[in-house]
Motif scaffolding. Structure first.
Motif, PDB file in Angstrom:
ATOM      1  N   GLY A   1       0.584  -1.314   0.163  1.00  0.00           N
ATOM      2  CA  GLY A   1       0.233   0.202   0.147  1.00  0.00           C
ATOM      3  C   GLY A   1       0.753   0.936  -0.086  1.00  0.00           C
ATOM      4  O   GLY A   1       0.036   2.799   0.105  1.00  0.00           O
ATOM      5  N   ALA A   2       2.506   1.079   0.034  1.00  0.00           N
ATOM      6  CA  ALA A   2       2.668   2.740  -0.265  1.00  0.00           C
ATOM      7  C   ALA A   2       2.734   3.244  -1.058  1.00  0.00           C
ATOM      8  O   ALA A   2       2.754   2.338  -2.813  1.00  0.00           O
ATOM      9  N   GLN A   3       2.623   4.263  -1.719  1.00  0.00           N
ATOM     10  CA  GLN A   3       2.705   5.376  -2.822  1.00  0.00           C
ATOM     11  C   GLN A   3       3.626   6.317  -3.018  1.00  0.00           C
ATOM     12  O   GLN A   3       4.266   6.477  -2.201  1.00  0.00           O
ATOM     13  N   LEU A   4       3.814   5.766  -4.269  1.00  0.00           N
ATOM     14  CA  LEU A   4       5.023   7.357  -4.715  1.00  0.00           C
ATOM     15  C   LEU A   4       4.469   7.837  -5.942  1.00  0.00           C
ATOM     16  O   LEU A   4       3.458   7.442  -7.044  1.00  0.00           O
ATOM     17  N   ARG A   5       4.045   9.374  -5.540  1.00  0.00           N
ATOM     18  CA  ARG A   5       3.468   9.993  -6.753  1.00  0.00           C
ATOM     19  C   ARG A   5       4.591  10.836  -8.283  1.00  0.00           C
ATOM     20  O   ARG A   5       5.192  11.401  -7.392  1.00  0.00           O
ATOM     21  N   PHE A   6       4.802  10.139  -8.871  1.00  0.00           N
ATOM     22  CA  PHE A   6       4.958  10.812  -9.677  1.00  0.00           C
ATOM     23  C   PHE A   6       5.099  11.306 -11.424  1.00  0.00           C
ATOM     24  O   PHE A   6       3.221  11.122 -11.878  1.00  0.00           O
ATOM     25  N   GLY A   7       5.850  11.603 -12.408  1.00  0.00           N
ATOM     26  CA  GLY A   7       5.209  11.976 -13.614  1.00  0.00           C
ATOM     27  C   GLY A   7       6.230  13.371 -13.884  1.00  0.00           C
ATOM     28  O   GLY A   7       7.181  13.698 -14.225  1.00  0.00           O
ATOM     29  N   ARG A   8       5.537  13.546 -14.838  1.00  0.00           N
ATOM     30  CA  ARG A   8       5.691  15.178 -15.384  1.00  0.00           C
ATOM     31  C   ARG A   8       4.966  16.471 -15.297  1.00  0.00           C
ATOM     32  O   ARG A   8       3.529  16.276 -14.929  1.00  0.00           O
ATOM     33  N   GLY A   9       6.225  17.440 -14.482  1.00  0.00           N
ATOM     34  CA  GLY A   9       5.220  18.448 -14.559  1.00  0.00           C
ATOM     35  C   GLY A   9       6.572  18.779 -13.207  1.00  0.00           C
ATOM     36  O   GLY A   9       7.052  18.549 -12.663  1.00  0.00           O
ATOM     37  N   GLU A  10       5.871  20.163 -12.862  1.00  0.00           N
ATOM     38  CA  GLU A  10       6.795  21.214 -11.069  1.00  0.00           C
ATOM     39  C   GLU A  10       6.644  20.695 -10.441  1.00  0.00           C
ATOM     40  O   GLU A  10       5.308  19.794  -9.945  1.00  0.00           O
ATOM     41  N   GLY A  11       7.330  19.896  -9.154  1.00  0.00           N
ATOM     42  CA  GLY A  11       7.254  19.660  -7.614  1.00  0.00           C
ATOM     43  C   GLY A  11       7.435  17.379  -8.105  1.00  0.00           C
ATOM     44  O   GLY A  11       7.831  16.733  -7.034  1.00  0.00           O
ATOM     45  N   LEU A  12       7.321  17.108  -9.613  1.00  0.00           N
ATOM     46  CA  LEU A  12       7.280  15.861  -9.792  1.00  0.00           C
ATOM     47  C   LEU A  12       8.911  15.210  -9.965  1.00  0.00           C
ATOM     48  O   LEU A  12       9.413  15.850 -10.685  1.00  0.00           O
ATOM     49  N   LEU A  13       9.098  14.209  -9.754  1.00  0.00           N
ATOM     50  CA  LEU A  13      10.126  13.207 -10.157  1.00  0.00           C
ATOM     51  C   LEU A  13       8.992  12.249 -11.437  1.00  0.00           C
ATOM     52  O   LEU A  13       8.840  11.948 -11.331  1.00  0.00           O
ATOM     53  N   GLY A  14      10.315  12.432 -12.968  1.00  0.00           N
ATOM     54  CA  GLY A  14      10.072  11.573 -13.484  1.00  0.00           C
ATOM     55  C   GLY A  14      10.419  10.398 -14.061  1.00  0.00           C
ATOM     56  O   GLY A  14      11.229   9.902 -12.996  1.00  0.00           O
ATOM     57  N   PRO A  15      10.010   9.845 -14.624  1.00  0.00           N
ATOM     58  CA  PRO A  15      10.299   8.059 -14.681  1.00  0.00           C
ATOM     59  C   PRO A  15      11.943   8.338 -14.614  1.00  0.00           C
ATOM     60  O   PRO A  15      12.420   7.152 -13.673  1.00  0.00           O
TER      61      PRO A  15
END
Length: 145
Positions: free
Chosen positions: A27-41
């Motif tokens: 159930g641990a989660q990590l939010r990511f992606g493209r955009g300010e403040g996010l780590l990318g892949p």
């Protein structure tokens, strides 16, 4: 040669265009992606490589002394050739400091061996990247071949 396999997985959920949440079996989660403040892949992959070896090195050195500084930087060159992207020159720099004294000396002496053990045996992430393990992208509703 003894071989065992233990499954690992994450489920990725789209939060919005270019923003995703990865959830593991616990159930641990990590939010990511493209955009300010996010780590990318790509940054996540570098973090996974650095993190995997960091866990190993930390365990093998901190038994002797708690580090005063434990900073690890993973870097790479993103190369595009004929429209295809790949990372080259992946490097993980360990900047570690331990306290003065006998315990700190013991921890410092263990760093090289810990790095080798992680690289050669324990770090699943970097060993998988170096091994060039194939990745299959499969459509859920597609007929299986």
């Amino acid at each position: 040669m003894t071989r065992t396999a233990t499954p690992r997985s994450v489920t990725l959920t789209r939060e919005s265009e270019g923003v995703y949440v990865a959830t593991n079996a616990d159930g641990a989660q990590l939010r990511f992606g493209r955009g300010e403040g996010l780590l990318g892949p790509v940054e996540l992959m570098l973090a996974a490589i650095a993190g995997c070896s960091s866990i190993d090195v930390d365990a093998m050195t901190s038994r002797r002394a708690t580090p005063d500084r434990f900073e690890v930087t993973a870097s790479a060159d993103k190369v595009t050739e004929d429209g295809a992207n790949i990372l080259e020159n992946i490097r993980v720099l360990f900047d570690l400091a331990f306290p003065e004294g006998e315990e700190g000396d013991a921890a410092r002496k263990r760093i090289g061996a810990a790095l080798r053990a992680s690289h050669e045996k324990h770090c699943t992430v970097s060993r998988t990247v170096e091994g060039g393990v194939p990745v299959a992208l499969v459509e859920a509703d597609a007929p299986q071949a």
